[in-house]
Design an enzyme around this catalytic site. Structure first.
Site, mmCIF file in Angstrom:
data_model
loop_
_atom_site.group_PDB
_atom_site.id
_atom_site.type_symbol
_atom_site.label_atom_id
_atom_site.label_comp_id
_atom_site.label_asym_id
_atom_site.label_seq_id
_atom_site.Cartn_x
_atom_site.Cartn_y
_atom_site.Cartn_z
ATOM 1 N N GLY A 45 0.871 -1.015 -0.028
ATOM 2 C CA GLY A 45 0.215 -0.012 -0.055
ATOM 3 C C GLY A 45 1.008 1.261 0.022
ATOM 4 O O GLY A 45 2.143 1.138 0.569
ATOM 5 N N GLN A 50 2.926 9.932 0.766
ATOM 6 C CA GLN A 50 4.238 9.270 0.993
ATOM 7 C C GLN A 50 5.246 9.426 0.020
ATOM 8 O O GLN A 50 6.404 9.111 0.236
ATOM 9 C CB GLN A 50 3.912 7.620 1.229
ATOM 10 N N CYS A 94 5.541 -0.074 7.794
ATOM 11 C CA CYS A 94 5.236 1.243 7.023
ATOM 12 C C CYS A 94 6.409 1.481 6.259
ATOM 13 O O CYS A 94 7.398 1.731 6.656
ATOM 14 C CB CYS A 94 4.730 2.371 8.017
ATOM 15 N N LEU A 95 6.141 1.891 4.823
ATOM 16 C CA LEU A 95 7.389 2.475 4.115
ATOM 17 C C LEU A 95 8.031 3.509 4.457
ATOM 18 O O LEU A 95 9.282 3.778 4.376
ATOM 19 C CB LEU A 95 6.843 2.285 2.543
ATOM 20 N N HIS A 136 -4.970 1.512 7.261
ATOM 21 C CA HIS A 136 -3.693 1.932 7.123
ATOM 22 C C HIS A 136 -3.577 3.314 6.132
ATOM 23 O O HIS A 136 -2.955 4.096 6.728
ATOM 24 C CB HIS A 136 -2.488 0.842 6.814
ATOM 25 N N GLU A 137 -3.824 3.001 4.996
ATOM 26 C CA GLU A 137 -3.572 3.868 4.013
ATOM 27 C C GLU A 137 -4.580 5.247 4.099
ATOM 28 O O GLU A 137 -4.019 6.383 4.239
ATOM 29 C CB GLU A 137 -3.966 3.448 2.672
ATOM 30 N N HIS A 140 -2.936 7.384 6.578
ATOM 31 C CA HIS A 140 -2.049 8.304 5.943
ATOM 32 C C HIS A 140 -2.843 9.570 5.255
ATOM 33 O O HIS A 140 -2.061 10.450 5.725
ATOM 34 C CB HIS A 140 -1.295 7.520 4.781
HETATM 35 ZN ZN ZN Z 1 2.168 3.365 5.892
#
Ligand code: ZN
Length: 195
Positions: A45, A50, A94-95, A136-137, A140
């Protein structure tokens, strides 16, 4: 094109994303680049903020994970959670938070709406990994990290790792944005001064 990924604590990752009302050619290109960036980083995701863009848009692809091979990739524009059911623990990463992982409690099943790439409104339900990623997204897009959902005691144990991420003292297999690109003001290291 692979885009550098913004990390904690880039100001844009704390902002509420802006609603999208038209899928322009530039936005289409961004969607393509976001998929490429997410796949390159082995993520499932990725939200637009991000990669430094203020759009309420996220890409999701869980087809690389076990038992989800048939789940098609998704572009979620202006996504919103409409309802939630149950509670379940799942370990998240998380990236934008390299090396940080933690168990997070969230609803098990969700109802959500979004617009697809043709700006068609879609309503659907999800459970399992898809429900987890979508939550989660969407977080963000509202300026929320998964660690914001942890009990204070658990969070306090992660403070050292967060400081390392903030100071970019982490190794990743994918490209991170520089503090300048992320608009992070440089910190003076060393001496304590009185002014
Ligand atoms: Zn994340």
């Amino acid at each position: 094109m692979i885009l550098p990924i913004f990390t904690y604590d880039a100001p844009i990752l704390r902002k509420k994303a802006k609603s999208v009302d038209d899928v322009t050619p530039q936005l289409k290109k961004l969607i393509e680049n976001m998929f490429a960036t997410m796949h390159e980083a082995s993520g499932i995701g990725l939200a637009a903020n991000q990669v430094g863009k203020e759009y309420a848009m996220t890409v999701v692809d869980i087809s690389v994970t076990e038992d989800n091979e048939n789940v098609p990739p998704l572009v979620l524009i202006n996504p919103e959670i409409m309802g939630a059911e149950g509670k379940i623990v799942f370990e998240e990463g998380c990236l934008s938070l390299p090396d940080l992982r933690s168990d997070v409690v969230r609803p098990e099943k969700i109802g959500f709406t979004y617009f697809d790439e043709k700006m068609k409104r879609i309503e659907r339900e999800a459970d399992g990994l898809l429900a987890r990623v979508v939550q989660h997204e969407i977080d963000h897009l509202n300026g929320i990290y998964f660690f914001d959902r942890l009990p204070p005691i658990t969070l306090s144990l992660l403070k050292g790792k967060l400081a390392k991420i903030r100071n970019q003292k982490v190794e990743t297999s994918y490209e991170l944005a520089t503090p300048e690109e992320m608009g992070i003001t440089k910190r003076v290291k060393g001496k304590k001064v009185r002014l």
